[in-house]
Design a protein around this motif. Structure first.
Motif, PDB file in Angstrom:
ATOM      1  N   MET A 281       8.601  63.440 -42.042  1.00 42.28           N
ATOM      2  CA  MET A 281       7.376  64.028 -41.831  1.00 42.28           C
ATOM      3  C   MET A 281       6.267  62.482 -41.933  1.00 42.28           C
ATOM      4  O   MET A 281       6.634  61.724 -42.722  1.00 42.28           O
ATOM      5  CB  MET A 281       6.971  64.682 -42.956  1.00 42.28           C
ATOM      6  N   GLN A 282       5.441  62.552 -40.943  1.00 46.14           N
ATOM      7  CA  GLN A 282       4.506  61.351 -41.330  1.00 46.14           C
ATOM      8  C   GLN A 282       3.739  61.283 -42.403  1.00 46.14           C
ATOM      9  O   GLN A 282       3.344  62.286 -42.777  1.00 46.14           O
ATOM     10  CB  GLN A 282       3.539  61.328 -39.859  1.00 46.14           C
ATOM     11  N   PHE A 283       3.289  59.914 -42.826  1.00 49.54           N
ATOM     12  CA  PHE A 283       2.406  59.985 -44.056  1.00 49.54           C
ATOM     13  C   PHE A 283       1.217  60.805 -44.221  1.00 49.54           C
ATOM     14  O   PHE A 283       0.736  61.209 -45.080  1.00 49.54           O
ATOM     15  CB  PHE A 283       2.269  58.452 -44.343  1.00 49.54           C
ATOM     16  N   GLU A 284       0.537  60.660 -42.739  1.00 54.39           N
ATOM     17  CA  GLU A 284      -1.015  61.274 -42.892  1.00 54.39           C
ATOM     18  C   GLU A 284      -0.837  62.768 -42.450  1.00 54.39           C
ATOM     19  O   GLU A 284      -1.981  63.445 -42.259  1.00 54.39           O
ATOM     20  CB  GLU A 284      -1.791  60.381 -41.777  1.00 54.39           C
ATOM     21  N   GLN A 285       0.267  63.182 -42.226  1.00 54.64           N
ATOM     22  CA  GLN A 285       0.363  64.767 -41.610  1.00 54.64           C
ATOM     23  C   GLN A 285      -0.078  65.661 -42.654  1.00 54.64           C
ATOM     24  O   GLN A 285       0.062  65.418 -43.753  1.00 54.64           O
ATOM     25  CB  GLN A 285       1.660  64.782 -41.172  1.00 54.64           C
ATOM     26  N   GLY A 286      -1.182  66.364 -42.087  1.00 56.50           N
ATOM     27  CA  GLY A 286      -1.908  67.395 -43.082  1.00 56.50           C
ATOM     28  C   GLY A 286      -3.136  66.841 -43.517  1.00 56.50           C
ATOM     29  O   GLY A 286      -3.976  67.880 -44.320  1.00 56.50           O
ATOM     30  N   LEU A 287      -3.223  65.665 -43.445  1.00 56.18           N
ATOM     31  CA  LEU A 287      -4.546  65.006 -43.818  1.00 56.18           C
ATOM     32  C   LEU A 287      -5.935  65.430 -43.070  1.00 56.18           C
ATOM     33  O   LEU A 287      -5.752  65.179 -41.984  1.00 56.18           O
ATOM     34  CB  LEU A 287      -4.500  63.432 -44.199  1.00 56.18           C
ATOM     35  N   PRO A 288      -6.846  65.913 -43.326  1.00 58.39           N
ATOM     36  CA  PRO A 288      -7.967  66.262 -42.497  1.00 58.39           C
ATOM     37  C   PRO A 288      -8.335  64.939 -41.792  1.00 58.39           C
ATOM     38  O   PRO A 288      -8.343  64.034 -42.198  1.00 58.39           O
ATOM     39  CB  PRO A 288      -9.294  66.444 -43.557  1.00 58.39           C
ATOM     40  N   GLN A 289      -8.936  65.073 -40.662  1.00 58.25           N
ATOM     41  CA  GLN A 289      -9.206  63.997 -39.879  1.00 58.25           C
ATOM     42  C   GLN A 289     -10.233  63.049 -39.944  1.00 58.25           C
ATOM     43  O   GLN A 289     -10.056  61.885 -39.809  1.00 58.25           O
ATOM     44  CB  GLN A 289      -9.274  64.375 -38.278  1.00 58.25           C
ATOM     45  N   HIS A 290     -11.306  63.636 -40.921  1.00 60.67           N
ATOM     46  CA  HIS A 290     -12.249  62.537 -41.232  1.00 60.67           C
ATOM     47  C   HIS A 290     -11.970  61.782 -42.656  1.00 60.67           C
ATOM     48  O   HIS A 290     -12.731  60.893 -43.107  1.00 60.67           O
ATOM     49  CB  HIS A 290     -13.535  63.614 -41.647  1.00 60.67           C
ATOM     50  N   PHE A 291     -10.839  62.033 -43.262  1.00 61.28           N
ATOM     51  CA  PHE A 291     -10.411  61.421 -44.259  1.00 61.28           C
ATOM     52  C   PHE A 291      -9.467  59.895 -44.072  1.00 61.28           C
ATOM     53  O   PHE A 291      -8.871  60.082 -42.819  1.00 61.28           O
ATOM     54  CB  PHE A 291      -9.282  61.962 -45.274  1.00 61.28           C
TER      55      PHE A 291
ATOM     56  N   PHE B 153      -3.138  58.649 -51.471  1.00 56.12           N
ATOM     57  CA  PHE B 153      -4.442  59.128 -51.625  1.00 56.12           C
ATOM     58  C   PHE B 153      -5.336  58.712 -50.539  1.00 56.12           C
ATOM     59  O   PHE B 153      -5.202  57.775 -49.798  1.00 56.12           O
ATOM     60  CB  PHE B 153      -5.131  58.971 -52.769  1.00 56.12           C
ATOM     61  N   ALA B 154      -6.179  59.453 -50.348  1.00 59.32           N
ATOM     62  CA  ALA B 154      -7.209  59.092 -49.075  1.00 59.32           C
ATOM     63  C   ALA B 154      -8.830  59.465 -49.483  1.00 59.32           C
ATOM     64  O   ALA B 154      -9.033  60.085 -50.436  1.00 59.32           O
ATOM     65  CB  ALA B 154      -6.953  60.042 -47.935  1.00 59.32           C
ATOM     66  N   VAL B 155      -9.575  58.817 -48.985  1.00 63.61           N
ATOM     67  CA  VAL B 155     -10.997  59.000 -49.322  1.00 63.61           C
ATOM     68  C   VAL B 155     -11.794  59.267 -47.720  1.00 63.61           C
ATOM     69  O   VAL B 155     -11.297  59.087 -46.735  1.00 63.61           O
ATOM     70  CB  VAL B 155     -11.867  57.478 -49.778  1.00 63.61           C
ATOM     71  N   ASN B 156     -13.079  59.994 -47.975  1.00 59.25           N
ATOM     72  CA  ASN B 156     -13.575  60.327 -46.701  1.00 59.25           C
ATOM     73  C   ASN B 156     -14.750  58.982 -46.800  1.00 59.25           C
ATOM     74  O   ASN B 156     -14.666  58.381 -47.338  1.00 59.25           O
ATOM     75  CB  ASN B 156     -14.380  61.532 -46.994  1.00 59.25           C
TER      76      ASN B 156
ATOM     77  N   GLY C  66       4.493  66.101 -49.209  1.00 55.62           N
ATOM     78  CA  GLY C  66       3.685  65.896 -48.296  1.00 55.62           C
ATOM     79  C   GLY C  66       2.537  66.451 -48.088  1.00 55.62           C
ATOM     80  O   GLY C  66       1.594  66.165 -47.251  1.00 55.62           O
ATOM     81  N   ARG C  67       2.143  67.383 -49.009  1.00 55.75           N
ATOM     82  CA  ARG C  67       0.833  68.332 -48.959  1.00 55.75           C
ATOM     83  C   ARG C  67      -0.108  67.348 -49.500  1.00 55.75           C
ATOM     84  O   ARG C  67       0.042  66.528 -50.534  1.00 55.75           O
ATOM     85  CB  ARG C  67       0.940  69.375 -49.702  1.00 55.75           C
ATOM     86  N   TRP C  68      -1.361  67.432 -48.856  1.00 51.28           N
ATOM     87  CA  TRP C  68      -2.567  66.591 -49.167  1.00 51.28           C
ATOM     88  C   TRP C  68      -3.524  67.955 -50.028  1.00 51.28           C
ATOM     89  O   TRP C  68      -3.547  68.833 -49.683  1.00 51.28           O
ATOM     90  CB  TRP C  68      -3.368  66.192 -48.060  1.00 51.28           C
TER      91      TRP C  68
END
Length: 212
Positions: free
Chosen positions: A1-11, A77-80, A103-105
């Protein structure tokens, strides 16, 4: 599973924020310098024992460097774009999302977090510092609360503090400290020093304070 998979695109994952990219370049430079000496040793030593020693040293440094690089690139973690870590001076609401072990965000709540050992699985749960110490989710399968995990938690809680400052939400750190004094040892919590809290965000927090 890719690290960013499932992350909303604007994050944007933490590793792609301006400050994190500066640190990425610093890591690359440090290990580039560290590899220079054994590389010279390999060229001078050739097929001798000395050359083999420097080759081994070079491989060890390379492996350590790649591991550190990978860990830095996958801070979970990710930010907008409105978040202060993006340094865009946006007036829109800042948001933070956290990546769990599976893998869930998930969108971060209003509280700060800490790690608590899971009762069934090897690793740690992410626990909110609210009145009930609500479990946010299974965060990591690492068995030891090492310096890397402490760094991750420091960065995560800094991002939440900056989010709340940007969104003009009152910081509940002092309230959490008060709860800590009433825990009677229930949680072994290490509160970061003030200088440590500012370490990864540099002048961003100072800029926010100046806007108050």
């Amino acid at each position: 599973m890719q690290f960013e998979q499932g992350l909303p695109q604007h994050f944007i994952v933490f590793a792609q924020t301006p400050k994190a990219q500066e640190q990425s370049r610093r890591i690359f430079l440090q290990f580039g310098v560290a590899l220079a000496l054994p590389t010279i040793g390999i060229l001078l030593g050739g097929a001798s024992i000395l050359g083999a020693f420097f080759l081994t040293l070079c491989l060890i440094i390379l492996l350590i460097g790649l591991r550190q690089w990978q860990r830095w690139q996958t801070i979970p973690f990710a930010v907008n774009p409105s978040h202060p870590m993006m340094e865009l001076d946006s007036i829109k609401e800042a948001e933070v999302m956290i990546r769990l072990q599976d893998g869930r965000w998930a969108e971060a709540g209003n509280d700060r977090y800490r790690l608590i050992s899971d009762d069934l699985l090897p690793g740690f749960n992410l626990v909110a510092l609210d009145d009930d110490y609500t479990i946010f989710g299974y965060f990591t399968d690492e068995k030891v609360l090492n310096s890397h995990l402490r760094r991750v938690m420091s960065l995560l809680n800094q991002s939440l503090a900056l989010r709340d400052a940007h969104n003009q939400v009152e910081d509940d750190m002092e309230e959490a400290r008060s709860r800590e004094s009433m825990d009677y040892g229930l949680l072994d919590r290490d509160w970061p020093e003030e200088l440590e809290l500012e370490d990864a965000v540099g002048p961003i927090a100072k800029k926010l304070r100046g806007q108050e």
